[in-house]
Design a protein around this motif. Structure first.
Motif, PDB file in Angstrom:
ATOM      1  N   ASN A  28      63.334  85.531  34.628  1.00 53.40           N
ATOM      2  CA  ASN A  28      62.775  84.180  34.800  1.00 53.40           C
ATOM      3  C   ASN A  28      62.389  83.889  36.243  1.00 53.40           C
ATOM      4  OD1 ASN A  28      62.909  83.025  32.077  1.00 53.40           O
ATOM      5  ND2 ASN A  28      65.095  83.492  32.309  1.00 53.40           N
ATOM      6  N   ASP A  29      62.020  84.933  36.922  1.00 55.00           N
ATOM      7  CA  ASP A  29      61.723  84.809  38.349  1.00 55.00           C
ATOM      8  C   ASP A  29      60.256  85.161  38.563  1.00 55.00           C
ATOM      9  OD1 ASP A  29      61.567  84.970  41.051  1.00 55.00           O
ATOM     10  OD2 ASP A  29      63.372  86.200  41.289  1.00 55.00           O
ATOM     11  N   PHE A  30      59.440  84.111  38.752  1.00 54.80           N
ATOM     12  CA  PHE A  30      57.994  84.361  38.811  1.00 54.80           C
ATOM     13  C   PHE A  30      57.435  84.276  40.232  1.00 54.80           C
ATOM     14  CE2 PHE A  30      59.080  82.752  34.616  1.00 54.80           C
ATOM     15  CZ  PHE A  30      58.550  83.738  33.818  1.00 54.80           C
ATOM     16  N   ASP A  31      58.341  84.190  41.216  1.00 52.88           N
ATOM     17  CA  ASP A  31      57.875  84.204  42.612  1.00 52.88           C
ATOM     18  C   ASP A  31      57.444  85.618  42.962  1.00 52.88           C
ATOM     19  OD1 ASP A  31      58.524  81.598  42.835  1.00 52.88           O
ATOM     20  OD2 ASP A  31      60.469  81.959  43.821  1.00 52.88           O
ATOM     21  N   LYS A  32      56.387  85.686  43.702  1.00 52.51           N
ATOM     22  CA  LYS A  32      55.914  86.990  44.189  1.00 52.51           C
ATOM     23  C   LYS A  32      55.772  88.017  43.072  1.00 52.51           C
ATOM     24  CE  LYS A  32      58.711  86.514  48.336  1.00 52.51           C
ATOM     25  NZ  LYS A  32      59.904  87.247  48.755  1.00 52.51           N
ATOM     26  N   LEU A  33      55.311  87.563  41.937  1.00 52.16           N
ATOM     27  CA  LEU A  33      55.021  88.482  40.834  1.00 52.16           C
ATOM     28  C   LEU A  33      53.805  89.323  41.222  1.00 52.16           C
ATOM     29  CD1 LEU A  33      56.660  88.447  38.269  1.00 52.16           C
ATOM     30  CD2 LEU A  33      54.914  87.034  37.200  1.00 52.16           C
ATOM     31  N   GLU A  34      53.944  90.627  41.112  1.00 54.07           N
ATOM     32  CA  GLU A  34      52.796  91.514  41.341  1.00 54.07           C
ATOM     33  C   GLU A  34      52.185  91.866  39.995  1.00 54.07           C
ATOM     34  OE1 GLU A  34      52.863  95.523  43.296  1.00 54.07           O
ATOM     35  OE2 GLU A  34      54.501  94.494  44.358  1.00 54.07           O
ATOM     36  N   VAL A  35      50.917  91.595  39.805  1.00 58.09           N
ATOM     37  CA  VAL A  35      50.241  91.913  38.538  1.00 58.09           C
ATOM     38  C   VAL A  35      49.053  92.818  38.829  1.00 58.09           C
ATOM     39  CG1 VAL A  35      48.973  90.991  36.562  1.00 58.09           C
ATOM     40  CG2 VAL A  35      50.891  89.694  37.516  1.00 58.09           C
ATOM     41  N   LYS A  36      49.004  93.952  38.157  1.00 59.47           N
ATOM     42  CA  LYS A  36      47.895  94.887  38.414  1.00 59.47           C
ATOM     43  C   LYS A  36      47.350  95.443  37.104  1.00 59.47           C
ATOM     44  CE  LYS A  36      48.409  98.827  40.678  1.00 59.47           C
ATOM     45  NZ  LYS A  36      49.000  99.693  41.696  1.00 59.47           N
ATOM     46  N   ILE A  72      55.318  93.384  38.068  1.00 60.10           N
ATOM     47  CA  ILE A  72      56.561  93.669  38.781  1.00 60.10           C
ATOM     48  C   ILE A  72      56.992  92.416  39.537  1.00 60.10           C
ATOM     49  CG2 ILE A  72      57.684  95.132  40.519  1.00 60.10           C
ATOM     50  CD1 ILE A  72      55.640  97.279  39.900  1.00 60.10           C
ATOM     51  N   GLY A  73      58.206  91.985  39.260  1.00 63.97           N
ATOM     52  CA  GLY A  73      58.753  90.831  39.971  1.00 63.97           C
ATOM     53  C   GLY A  73      60.017  91.251  40.708  1.00 63.97           C
ATOM     54  N   PRO A  74      60.571  90.341  41.447  1.00 61.61           N
ATOM     55  CA  PRO A  74      61.785  90.678  42.202  1.00 61.61           C
ATOM     56  C   PRO A  74      62.976  90.982  41.289  1.00 61.61           C
ATOM     57  CG  PRO A  74      61.167  88.353  42.498  1.00 61.61           C
ATOM     58  CD  PRO A  74      60.094  88.976  41.705  1.00 61.61           C
ATOM     59  N   SER A  75      62.940  90.490  40.066  1.00 62.11           N
ATOM     60  CA  SER A  75      64.126  90.663  39.205  1.00 62.11           C
ATOM     61  C   SER A  75      63.825  91.421  37.916  1.00 62.11           C
ATOM     62  CB  SER A  75      64.707  89.296  38.825  1.00 62.11           C
ATOM     63  OG  SER A  75      64.770  88.443  39.928  1.00 62.11           O
ATOM     64  N   GLY A  76      62.682  92.049  37.861  1.00 64.93           N
ATOM     65  CA  GLY A  76      62.393  92.802  36.637  1.00 64.93           C
ATOM     66  C   GLY A  76      60.925  93.188  36.565  1.00 64.93           C
ATOM     67  N   SER A  77      60.622  94.024  35.584  1.00 66.78           N
ATOM     68  CA  SER A  77      59.235  94.495  35.470  1.00 66.78           C
ATOM     69  C   SER A  77      58.895  94.725  33.992  1.00 66.78           C
ATOM     70  CB  SER A  77      59.060  95.804  36.237  1.00 66.78           C
ATOM     71  OG  SER A  77      59.838  96.817  35.627  1.00 66.78           O
ATOM     72  N   GLY A 109      54.210  93.707  24.804  1.00 62.63           N
ATOM     73  CA  GLY A 109      54.995  93.757  26.037  1.00 62.63           C
ATOM     74  C   GLY A 109      55.976  94.897  25.916  1.00 62.63           C
ATOM     75  N   MET A 110      55.977  95.758  26.901  1.00 62.88           N
ATOM     76  CA  MET A 110      56.884  96.914  26.786  1.00 62.88           C
ATOM     77  C   MET A 110      57.451  97.297  28.141  1.00 62.88           C
ATOM     78  SD  MET A 110      54.202 100.104  26.210  1.00 62.88           S
ATOM     79  CE  MET A 110      52.539  99.426  26.121  1.00 62.88           C
ATOM     80  N   ARG A 111      58.367  98.229  28.104  1.00 59.21           N
ATOM     81  CA  ARG A 111      58.972  98.734  29.329  1.00 59.21           C
ATOM     82  C   ARG A 111      57.901  99.284  30.268  1.00 59.21           C
ATOM     83  NH1 ARG A 111      61.934 104.574  29.810  1.00 59.21           N
ATOM     84  NH2 ARG A 111      61.571 104.708  32.066  1.00 59.21           N
ATOM     85  N   TYR A 112      58.059  98.966  31.516  1.00 57.13           N
ATOM     86  CA  TYR A 112      57.236  99.589  32.562  1.00 57.13           C
ATOM     87  C   TYR A 112      57.826 100.971  32.856  1.00 57.13           C
ATOM     88  CZ  TYR A 112      55.565 100.474  37.357  1.00 57.13           C
ATOM     89  OH  TYR A 112      55.031 101.041  38.499  1.00 57.13           O
ATOM     90  N   ILE A 113      57.018 101.983  32.604  1.00 61.86           N
ATOM     91  CA  ILE A 113      57.463 103.356  32.895  1.00 61.86           C
ATOM     92  C   ILE A 113      57.152 103.599  34.366  1.00 61.86           C
ATOM     93  CG2 ILE A 113      57.233 105.775  32.239  1.00 61.86           C
ATOM     94  CD1 ILE A 113      56.176 104.752  29.512  1.00 61.86           C
ATOM     95  N   GLU A 114      58.212 103.455  35.155  1.00 62.82           N
ATOM     96  CA  GLU A 114      58.049 103.311  36.604  1.00 62.82           C
ATOM     97  C   GLU A 114      57.790 104.660  37.302  1.00 62.82           C
ATOM     98  OE1 GLU A 114      60.772 103.342  34.816  1.00 62.82           O
ATOM     99  OE2 GLU A 114      61.907 104.918  35.825  1.00 62.82           O
ATOM    100  N   PRO A 115      57.210 104.610  38.522  1.00 59.70           N
ATOM    101  CA  PRO A 115      57.093 105.816  39.317  1.00 59.70           C
ATOM    102  C   PRO A 115      58.489 106.409  39.550  1.00 59.70           C
ATOM    103  CG  PRO A 115      55.910 103.990  40.343  1.00 59.70           C
ATOM    104  CD  PRO A 115      56.694 103.431  39.193  1.00 59.70           C
ATOM    105  N   PRO A 116      58.618 107.682  39.739  1.00 57.36           N
ATOM    106  CA  PRO A 116      57.543 108.666  39.921  1.00 57.36           C
ATOM    107  C   PRO A 116      56.889 109.162  38.631  1.00 57.36           C
ATOM    108  CG  PRO A 116      59.667 109.749  40.129  1.00 57.36           C
ATOM    109  CD  PRO A 116      59.951 108.296  39.909  1.00 57.36           C
ATOM    110  N   HIS A 117      57.067 108.457  37.473  1.00 57.05           N
ATOM    111  CA  HIS A 117      56.331 108.892  36.278  1.00 57.05           C
ATOM    112  C   HIS A 117      54.828 108.928  36.564  1.00 57.05           C
ATOM    113  CE1 HIS A 117      60.002 107.729  33.936  1.00 57.05           C
ATOM    114  NE2 HIS A 117      59.578 108.685  33.132  1.00 57.05           N
ATOM    115  N   VAL A 118      54.205 110.004  36.125  1.00 60.61           N
ATOM    116  CA  VAL A 118      52.729 110.059  36.162  1.00 60.61           C
ATOM    117  C   VAL A 118      52.241 110.495  34.793  1.00 60.61           C
ATOM    118  CG1 VAL A 118      52.513 110.612  38.632  1.00 60.61           C
ATOM    119  CG2 VAL A 118      52.718 112.475  36.935  1.00 60.61           C
TER     120      VAL A 118
END
Ligand SMILES: Nc1ncnc2c1ncn2[C@@H]1O[C@H](COP(=O)(O)OP(=O)(O)O)[C@@H](O)[C@H]1O
Ligand SMILES: Nc1ncnc2c1ncn2[C@@H]1O[C@H](COP(=O)(O)OP(=O)(O)O)[C@@H](O)[C@H]1O
Ligand SMILES: [Mg+2]
Ligand SMILES: [Mg+2]
Ligand SMILES: [Mg+2]
Ligand SMILES: [Mg+2]
Ligand SMILES: [Mg+2]
Lengths: 419, 419
Positions: B30-38, B52-57, B113-122
């Motif tokens: 529930n933290d929408f400050d500085k949400l990065e959306v790409k 990607i937000g400060p408390s989740g992705s 909406g699904m899990r962000y498969i984070e880096p270093p995943h390519v």
């Protein structure tokens, strides 16, 4: 009446039902005096009423939520009536000459109203037992099979129409499961439902259950039955699902209909003709009076496949630039290739036909439901002798089907057993 | 917003959407400050946003009613999102280690909406182009394929459950049709969408269109694709549908999912590895620095099939007395027969795998959608040389697939081309 509005009919309730259903009343000319109503269901599953009035006639078929032959202890969805009426209408549209017209369908009551297929029509199996020739049978049934199978396959339908029809008939799963059990499973294992002419065939039945190669091949057929949505099948096309006169052939009772492998229908019909053939010695008098009739059965098998082949290919040619997406003309664009794809298609279909036909024969000898062709041979030892020949031939056909390359070879193999 | 409630998202609308959707808000703490959306959709069809937000992705994928790569001129049902989310959830249940968790699905908005498969995943394809080894890839992907295919087949499911699932996925017909077109049709005819490395491969592309035997075999594969409901496929299992690190393998993008022949998935994966192999010479420096890597790809192909085989058979053994109705224990009741049926099943599956794999290779060289493995080889003549080798091997594999009896033989045949 059940809470879902369903009510089993009897002869009295039926008349009320007819009176209150305009499409049916109309077929009887709204004339209910001296209506003759007779329940004639000699089949295994359902109730069939023949209704004859002074100004018209019809047949009412009702599915109850169990299998008639067994009783309420073997429940079976009454929704089968919906699929039966769907197939009757779809096959009727494709081949009106050989399918009774549907006048009415009531999904709540599981009631189909259809044309009364009047005398002298008889159930084909009874005609075969009586030794009666039907000169147009091969022509008619091949027409029915070619048209219903071709027009519901991807040779004619778009993928979109095909998949939506496949989805609908996935709903007829209870009937598919019944086939799986009685055709592909029970005969190959110990099952309370199995029976055979004992003690004569005890060893034969056991041999079926212990034949690894046979069971290996049956698995392949079963998987095709369950997985391959090739065309809208009748699903139960034996010789008791066909009513005939010398001039007319009518296909009834497609309640097992679903999208499956075409060879299952063609095999059912041909397999049951082979059963009829092997039963003839049991009906013959000492002088071998059935020898000519046996030749006619063989000729009918030959003609059925060959005419089916010709008609199916003719439909393919006729619609080669049509909506079907299986063989796009821009790809299959030269006569050599066109002939190669057809040959391959028909060869596979032929082998499926032999495999399924053989499986249908086997189950009628060592499974739950037998055929009158054999059952009507009173003397058990004589019956067993006929059945054993049929069983042995079916086992060979099932295992060796891919080594047969024409229907002539099949007919020769059958006749060789008789020399 | 369209009258059906559908609205294409953009980065601003997306944030509103996240805020008003509790299951997604929760994932972001529930933290929408500085949400990065790409927006990162590098695929061909859809829009994919990484959040990607400060408390989740999380990742949001939205289907629009057309094909992104082409634009609104090629409409495509947005209902594909429903099937994608269905497969993600079903495959995720069966193999949670290798499928991203679905947090949310909105059928109206076609949003997953699904899990962000984070880096270093390519994306695996990019790793293969870069020459990176993934020591666990074969183990993981074989696990994914064995579990998803086994548990959705008749080896595990009852006929009832199977047919009801088949019916549901018949609805994904538009995506099936797209596959039919781009995999089984367009490469074998003149089509405005086809392209290839011209002029080098002009004659090769023409040869594909004029190869009768090839087109005969493709028809068989296409009919299996359209008719055989063997298991719930991913439907698009190439190396860009897999994200990897050395420790992790995640399968994404099953929007083409439906009940089809298992070999289509396994073949897609293996076929794309073979493409990666044949592209390596285009990425190598003069010293042949990719030789060891090519060996690793071959080993991965070998391991993928062999591990799949072992795991699939292990699942079969584990559940041999389970709910699956294909091989009843009372029928398949001795070790010899059990081994015969398995051998036959796996051999057929192997041949399907080779056939579909080869078809997937061919379409990537002369069809509409190419692969970065080759596309990233700048010099056209060099690229064409790699592509020609791959194409020729694929043609042989497709035509001769039934003469291959082990994956070792396939790998040897590939390596022989390189001597
Ligand atoms: N339309 C019809 N016209 C005349 N007789 C029919 C008709 N439909 C069925 N019958 C008779 O009823 C019997 C049982 O019908 P069928 O549809 O085979 O039922 P079941 O599904 O129980 O096998 C048939 O063998 C035939 O004698
Ligand atoms: N769950 C995810 N986590 C991280 N990246 C993802 C995820 N899903 C998709 N992507 C990225 O978005 C790209 C496109 O996604 P994909 O599902 O393949 O869409 P398309 O259906 O358009 O091909 C992928 O190649 C990957 O880079
Ligand atoms: Mg009947
Ligand atoms: Mg019936
Ligand atoms: Mg993708
Ligand atoms: Mg593991
Ligand atoms: Mg996609």
């Amino acid at each position: 009446m059940a809470s879902d509005g369903f009510q089993p009919l009897d002869e009295k309730l039926l008349v009320e039902y007819l009176k209150s259903t305009p499409s049916l009343s109309a077929k009887l000319g709204n004339d209910f005096d001296k209506l003759e109503v007779k329940e004639v269901g000699d089949g295994n599953l359902n109730f069939v009423y023949i209704v004859i009035g002074p100004s018209g006639s019809l047949v009412i078929k009702q599915a109850l939520p169990y299998i008639r032959l067994i009783g309420e202890s073997w429940p079976m969805t009454k929704e089968r009536a919906y699929f039966e009426s769907s197939v009757l209408q779809e096959h009727g549209r494709l081949c009106p000459d050989h399918v009774p017209e549907v006048y009415h369908f009531d999904r709540t009551m599981c009631v189909i109203g259809m044309r009364y297929i009047e005398p002298p029509h008889v159930i084909l199996r009874k005609g075969l037992i009586a030794g009666i020739e039907y000169p147009l049978l091969a022509d008619h049934i091949s027409e029915y099979m070619a048209r219903t199978l071709f027009y519901t396959s991807l040779l004619y339908l778009t993928t979109t129409d095909h998949k939506s029809a496949v989805a609908k008939f996935c709903g007829n799963v209870e009937l598919c499961r019944l086939t799986e059990q009685v055709v592909f499973s029970d005969p190959y294992k110990v099952s309370e439902y199995n029976r055979w002419t004992t003690p004569y065939l005890d060893a034969d039945a056991e041999a079926v259950r212990e034949d690894n190669i046979l069971k290996l091949e049956v698995a392949e057929l079963k998987s095709k039955f369950c997985e391959r949505a090739q065309a809208l099948l009748h699903g139960d096309l034996h010789t008791s699902s066909v009513m005939v006169t010398p001039d007319s052939t009518q296909v009834i009772d497609p309640e097992f209909g679903f999208y499956g492998p075409m060879g299952f229908d063609i095999g059912a019909f041909i397999g049951n003709l082979i059963l009829a053939y092997f039963s003839q010695d049991g009906h013959a008098d000492k002088g071998g009076d059935r020898n000519l009739y046996k030749k006619w059965i063989m000729k009918t098998i030959l003609d059925t496949w060959n005419l089916f082949h010709t008609k199916f290919i003719a439909l393919w040619d006729k619609h080669k630039d049509g909506s079907g997406e299986a063989y796009l003309p821009a790809i299959y664009n030269n006569p050599e290739l066109q002939s190669m794809v057809k040959q391959k298609y028909m060869e596979n279909l032929f082998h499926d036909t032999l495999g399924f036909g053989a499986a249908k024969m086997i189950r009628r000898i060592v499974g739950v439901a037998h055929v009158e062709d054999f059952e009507s041979i009173k003397e058990a030892s004589k019956r067993a002798e006929c059945e054993r020949k049929a069983l042995n031939f079916a086992k060979t056909l099932l295992k060796e089907r891919k080594n047969f390359h024409s229907i002539t070879e099949v007919v020769s193999a059958i006749e060789d057993l008789n020399k």
